[in-house]
Write an enzyme that holds these catalytic residues in place. Structure first.
Site, short mmCIF file in Angstrom:
data_model
loop_
_atom_site.label_atom_id
_atom_site.label_comp_id
_atom_site.label_asym_id
_atom_site.label_seq_id
_atom_site.Cartn_x
_atom_site.Cartn_y
_atom_site.Cartn_z
N GLU A 221 47.49 27.66 41.22
CA GLU A 221 47.14 28.76 40.35
C GLU A 221 47.30 30.06 41.10
OE1 GLU A 221 43.07 30.42 39.22
OE2 GLU A 221 43.00 28.22 39.29
N HIS A 222 46.70 30.13 42.19
CA HIS A 222 46.90 31.42 42.96
C HIS A 222 48.12 31.85 43.06
CE1 HIS A 222 42.77 31.97 44.77
NE2 HIS A 222 42.58 30.85 44.01
N GLU B 253 37.60 31.00 50.21
CA GLU B 253 36.82 30.88 48.75
C GLU B 253 36.03 29.55 48.98
OE1 GLU B 253 37.86 29.74 44.16
OE2 GLU B 253 39.43 30.40 45.34
N HIS C 236 44.93 23.88 42.63
CA HIS C 236 44.35 25.12 42.56
C HIS C 236 44.86 26.09 43.41
CE1 HIS C 236 41.40 28.05 44.56
NE2 HIS C 236 41.00 28.25 43.34
#
Length: 442
Positions: free
Chosen positions: A79-80, A156, A76
């Site tokens: 992905e950023h 997040e 994840h």
């Protein structure tokens, strides 16, 4: 069965062999595929609808299932970082270019794969592929960009999980349903892992999994297969594979040997309930009946959970059942938010009663026909959008087996109520269950 639960795979052929899908007697759109010498697979879906719209996607066969304990959440995080600087683009320039030609872009990380997409006019398909090729081969991964983005991901995690009762409930469900397999954590990862990654961890993960042989390009929309293949070859054919990719996640979740009941505490005004039952992976023959079971339980106002728990007994504000089909054995889930003053344990009793009635065959033929009609209607409707078509095909191309997809419509037509009762008896058992109740601590 909803479209996101359908399955798709296409065999990797040798250099530059082109294959056209024989769709036989079903509603799926024709696809064309080609595999480059470096192992990159290309899938083109010509919609020819005069829309001048195309969805350009790249899927990587890597998700949180490919992580290890202590390094959770890296898929994840990467992905950023894919939208930061490359050798030829400044941080944020990718987004600016896409916005400049009127496109929209985004990305997502799941348990099993990572997806990037750009939706634009057809004339910008080639530029979209050029941008994705730049990310694959020229990402810089600078520590000065990594450190502040780590803080974004940590925030997040707090916002969606730690400070969100529903997010926390679901997270803790996976922590308890899976003990050994990497599905033990959700893609966001554990907080302490997020705070302790190094930029070297990120670089190693990228160089291992972001290679041509681990990716699938899927382009759907108002475009020809020749245009897709030519542009893909132009920008990706010369990208080399640098490492061997681990071919198998060796961790297999041991068979559960007893009922699990867990209570967790959060600042919530109402109690919440999550239940999980282990099921086979997405390729198994029981998946058609399991997905039909989830439709029977929670699809629409006439579904069992809605009628009984929401409308008749007014026990819950919301409730759903979901058949989570994964690359490795997944879960059949129930999640409910209780009304104020209602105990989650009482809701669980009602769900257990509903399950028992299904096991006993208390399902009408009319309900079976409703499932068939609704599934077909949802399926056909989804094939009108280039974005949903690309997501449907791509998410299963990247995982590995088309057979369940192409046989799905035939199998749903053959579905009987006995099939639904059978899978309920087989999988929805106490010994195979994990129940997590969230309540406010006194």
């Amino acid at each position: 069965m909803s479209i996101k639960r359908l399955k798709l795979f296409i065999i990797h052929f040798s250099l530059f062999i082109i294959f056209t899908g024989d769709l036989m007697a079903n509603s799926l759109l024709k696809y064309h595929t080609k595999t480059l010498e470096n192992g990159l697979q290309i899938v083109a879906i010509e919609m020819d609808n005069g829309s001048d719209v195309v969805s350009t996607n790249i899927f990587y066969n890597v998700g949180s299932r490919n992580e290890i304990m202590g390094k959770s959440g890296i898929a994840h995080m990467l992905e950023h970082l894919n939208f930061k600087s490359t050798e030829n683009l400044k941080a944020g320039e990718f987004d600016e270019i896409v916005k400049g030609f009127g496109g929209v872009n985004n990305a997502s990380t799941s348990f099993d794969y990572t997806k990037y997409f750009i939706k634009s006019s057809s004339k910008n398909m080639e530029k979209s592929l050029e941008l994705f090729a730049e990310l694959m081969q020229n990402l810089t991964l600078k520590d000065e960009e990594f450190q502040p983005e780590r803080d974004v991901v940590a925030e997040e995690r707090r916002w969606r999980t730690d400070n969100n009762p529903m997010g926390y409930l679901q997270y803790r469900l996976f922590n308890n349903a899976y003990i050994y397999h990497p599905y033990h954590w959700t893609p966001i990862g554990f907080t302490q892992d997020i705070m302790n990654w190094s930029i070297e961890d990120i670089k190693d993960f990228h160089s291992t999994y972001y290679q041509p042989k681990n990716a699938v390009i899927v382009v759907a929309g108002d475009i020809t297969k020749e245009e897709v293949f030519e542009a893909s070859e132009k920008y990706f054919a010369k990208i080399k594979n640098e490492k061997e990719i681990p071919q198998k996640v060796h961790m297999v979740e041991p068979q559960q040997d007893g009922e699990k009941n867990i209570t967790i505490y959060k600042d919530s005004q109402v109690e919440m309930l999550a239940m999980a039952f282990h099921i086979p992976n997405y390729e198994h023959e029981d998946q058609v009946a399991l997905s039909a079971l989830s439709e029977l339980l929670s699809a629409g106002k006439s579904s069992y959970l809605q009628k009984i728990l929401v409308d008749e007994k007014r026990l819950v504000n919301s409730v759903y059942a979901y058949n989570l089909e994964l690359t490795d054995p997944g879960l059949f889930l129930f999640v409910a938010v209780c009304n104020e003053g209602i105990k989650a344990k009482d809701v669980k009793k009602e769900i257990d009663n509903i399950i028992k009635n299904i096991k006993d065959g208390k399902i009408s033929q009319k309900e079976i026909e409703r499932i068939k009609i609704n599934t077909k209607a949802d399926f056909i409707f989804s094939l009108e959008s280039s974005s949903s078509v690309a997501s449907l095909y791509g998410s299963y191309f990247v995982r590995g087996n088309t057979k369940p997809l192409f046989e799905y419509e035939k199998n749903i037509e053959k579905l009987k109520k006995e099939d639904i009762s059978k899978v309920a008896k087989k999988y929805l058992t106490k010994k195979n269950s994990t129940t997590v109740i969230l309540k406010k601590e006194k």
